[in-house]
Design an enzyme around this catalytic site. Structure first.
Site, PDB file in Angstrom:
ATOM      1  N   GLU A 177       8.186 -29.169  39.367  1.00 42.71           N
ATOM      2  CA  GLU A 177       9.024 -29.043  37.893  1.00 42.71           C
ATOM      3  C   GLU A 177       8.404 -29.640  36.948  1.00 42.71           C
ATOM      4  O   GLU A 177       8.073 -30.963  37.040  1.00 42.71           O
ATOM      5  CB  GLU A 177      10.512 -29.750  37.915  1.00 42.71           C
ATOM      6  CG  GLU A 177      11.511 -28.647  38.776  1.00 42.71           C
ATOM      7  CD  GLU A 177      12.966 -29.170  38.565  1.00 42.71           C
ATOM      8  OE1 GLU A 177      13.230 -29.779  37.469  1.00 42.71           O
ATOM      9  OE2 GLU A 177      13.736 -28.959  39.358  1.00 42.71           O
ATOM     10  N   GLU A 185      19.368 -22.284  30.827  1.00 45.90           N
ATOM     11  CA  GLU A 185      20.759 -22.248  31.501  1.00 45.90           C
ATOM     12  C   GLU A 185      21.886 -22.470  30.522  1.00 45.90           C
ATOM     13  O   GLU A 185      22.476 -23.532  30.287  1.00 45.90           O
ATOM     14  CB  GLU A 185      20.735 -23.374  32.679  1.00 45.90           C
ATOM     15  CG  GLU A 185      19.535 -23.060  33.506  1.00 45.90           C
ATOM     16  CD  GLU A 185      19.293 -24.177  34.572  1.00 45.90           C
ATOM     17  OE1 GLU A 185      20.025 -24.200  35.717  1.00 45.90           O
ATOM     18  OE2 GLU A 185      18.540 -25.336  34.025  1.00 45.90           O
ATOM     19  N   LYS A 197      24.953 -24.777  31.165  1.00 46.51           N
ATOM     20  CA  LYS A 197      24.614 -26.010  32.124  1.00 46.51           C
ATOM     21  C   LYS A 197      25.243 -27.093  31.315  1.00 46.51           C
ATOM     22  O   LYS A 197      25.180 -27.115  29.855  1.00 46.51           O
ATOM     23  CB  LYS A 197      23.265 -26.080  32.001  1.00 46.51           C
ATOM     24  CG  LYS A 197      22.904 -27.339  32.990  1.00 46.51           C
ATOM     25  CD  LYS A 197      21.506 -27.408  33.079  1.00 46.51           C
ATOM     26  CE  LYS A 197      20.850 -28.619  34.218  1.00 46.51           C
ATOM     27  NZ  LYS A 197      19.506 -28.608  34.490  1.00 46.51           N
ATOM     28  N   GLU A 206      19.150 -29.747  27.928  1.00 49.28           N
ATOM     29  CA  GLU A 206      19.351 -29.168  29.535  1.00 49.28           C
ATOM     30  C   GLU A 206      19.510 -27.621  29.330  1.00 49.28           C
ATOM     31  O   GLU A 206      19.450 -27.168  30.392  1.00 49.28           O
ATOM     32  CB  GLU A 206      20.616 -29.960  30.113  1.00 49.28           C
ATOM     33  CG  GLU A 206      20.480 -31.300  30.385  1.00 49.28           C
ATOM     34  CD  GLU A 206      19.522 -31.455  31.447  1.00 49.28           C
ATOM     35  OE1 GLU A 206      19.289 -30.573  32.571  1.00 49.28           O
ATOM     36  OE2 GLU A 206      18.560 -32.368  31.251  1.00 49.28           O
TER      37      GLU A 206
END
Length: 324
Positions: free
Chosen positions: A125, A179, A182, A188
Site C-alpha cells: 500500500e 471509501e 469510511k 481516509e
C-alpha cells in the site's frame, strides 16, 4: 499447509502486510530497525517463515503521514517525487531523492540488521489523499495526482532503491476507489483514483504508454494567451506547455456546442464536471467548457500546439484543424 497438500506452495506465496510503524527507527534510512518489543515475538518468526517459503515481506508505506506531521522539516517536493536536491544519508552516504525510497530502504536496513538481506520486499500500500481536514497538511488533489503520477514514473523506470538498486520496486497503489463511508479523518475517505460513481478523481498515467504523454499544468500557471478560436476555446501556454481554456467572451451557444462534442464523441473525460464531481464547481458553462476543451486537447492535440475550431464545424470535423 493447504497449499503444500495441493502442491501449490511453489506457485502461491503467503505473507502478511505490516505498517511502516513496525520500525522503531527509520531515519536515517541506514539506521532503520524494527521495534525492539516486536522483534522476537513477531518479526523474526515472520521473516523465518518468509525465508523458508520463498515469500516476500509486505510493507505499507505512506510518506504522506511523515510529511503531515513534519511539514516544516520535510520538503513537499521530496515527498512527492518532484525535483529536489535530495537528502544524504549520514550513515552510508547515499543520496535519496524521495521520502518513499528512504522509507523503503529503512525497512531493508532493518531486515539487514537481523541478517535477512536475502528477502524480497513488496510495497502493498502507498498513496496520497486528494482531500483532508485542515490539520492534514498536504492533502489535496494536486498533491495526490503528483505523488501517484510520479510514483508510477519512478516504478516504471525498473530501478531499485539506493540501498537495493538491483531489486525493482513492486508497488500497489492505495486505493482504486474513494471509501466514501469510511470513518475517521477526511483523508481516509479520499485516497482513491476514482469516486464511488466510477468517475476519475484525477488523471494520471498508469502505464509506459501513458507516460509518453504529458499532463496539463494547473490554470494558475497561465502567463501567455493565443488567439481565441471560434468555439470559444483559447490556447494557453507556459514554459513551452500548452492547454485549452474556454473564453469568457464566447457566446453561450458556441461554448455549449463545443462542450457537448467534447464530452460526447470527442471522448473527453468529463466525469469530474458532473454533479458531485471534483471539478463541478464553479458550476458555470465557461468553467465546464474549459475543463472539457482541455481534456480533449490534452488527449488529441496537445503536441501540435494551439487548437482552432472553425465556424462551420460539425461532429465529423473532430474540432476542426489543429494548428501550430
Amino acid at each position: 499447509a493447504s497449499l503444500v497438500k495441493l502442491k501449490l506452495d511453489s506457485n502461491i506465496k503467503v505473507s502478511s502486510p505490516v505498517a511502516i510503524s513496525c520500525l522503531g527507527n527509520s531515519y536515517p534510512a541506514s539506521a532503520g530497525s524494527f521495534k525492539t518489543d516486536q522483534v522476537q515475538s513477531t518479526i523474526i518468526p515472520m521473516l523465518d517463515f518468509l525465508r523458508e517459503t520463498g515469500s516476500y515481506l509486505m510493507v505499507n508505506v505512506y510518506p504522506f503521514f511523515a510529511y503531515k506531521d513534519n511539514s516544516k522539516t520535510i520538503s513537499l517536493d521530496y515527498s512527492l517525487f518532484k525535483d529536489n536536491p535530495g537528502v544524504v544519508d549520514s550513515g552510508n552516504g547515499l543520496r535519496y531523492k524521495s521520502l518513499f525510497e528512504a522509507q523503503v530502504d529503512a525497512v531493508y536496513a532493518a531486515m539487514s540488521a537481523l541478517t535477512y538481506d536475502d528477502l524480497k520486499l513488496v510495497v502493498t500500500e502507498t498513496g496520497w489523499p486528494s482531500a483532508g481536514d485542515a490539520a492534514e497538511v498536504g492533502a489535496s488533489q494536486d498533491n495526490a495526482a503528483a505523488y501517484n503520477g510520479n510514483l508510477v514514473r519512478r516504478v516504471l523506470t525498473g530501478n531499485g532503491t539506493p540501498l537495493r538498486p538491483n531489486d525493482p520496486l513492486n508497488v500497489y497503489i492505495f486505493a482504486l476507489f474513494n471509501e466514501n463511508q469510511k470513518p475517521g479523518p477526511t483523508s481516509e475517505r479520499n485516497y482513491g483514483l476514482f469516486y464511488p460513481n466510477e468517475q476519475r478523481v484525477y488523471n494520471i498515467p498508469l502505464s509506459q504508454k501513458g507516460l509518453n504523454g504529458n499532463q496539463s499544468p494547473p490554470a494558475s500557471n497561465v502567463n501567455q494567451t493565443a488567439p481565441v478560436n471560434n468555439w470559444g476555446g483559447v490556447s494557453k501556454a507556459t514554459s513551452g506547455q500548452t492547454w485549452c481554456m474556454a473564453s469568457p467572451n464566447a457566446e453561450a451557444e458556441e461554448l455549449q456546442e463545443g462542450l457537448d462534442y467534447a464530452c460526447g464523441e470527442g471522448g473527453a473525460d468529463c466525469g469530474p464536471i458532473q454533479p458531485n464531481g471534483a471539478c463541478y464547481n464553479p458550476n458555470s458553462l465557461v468553467a465546464h467548457a474549459s475543463y472539457a476543451y482541455n481534456s480533449y486537447y490534452q488527449k488529441k492535440a496537445r503536441h501540435l500546439g494551439t487548437v482552432n475550431f472553425p465556424q462551420d464545424i460539425n461532429v465529423s470535423d473532430q474540432f476542426g484543424e489543429f494548428q501550430q
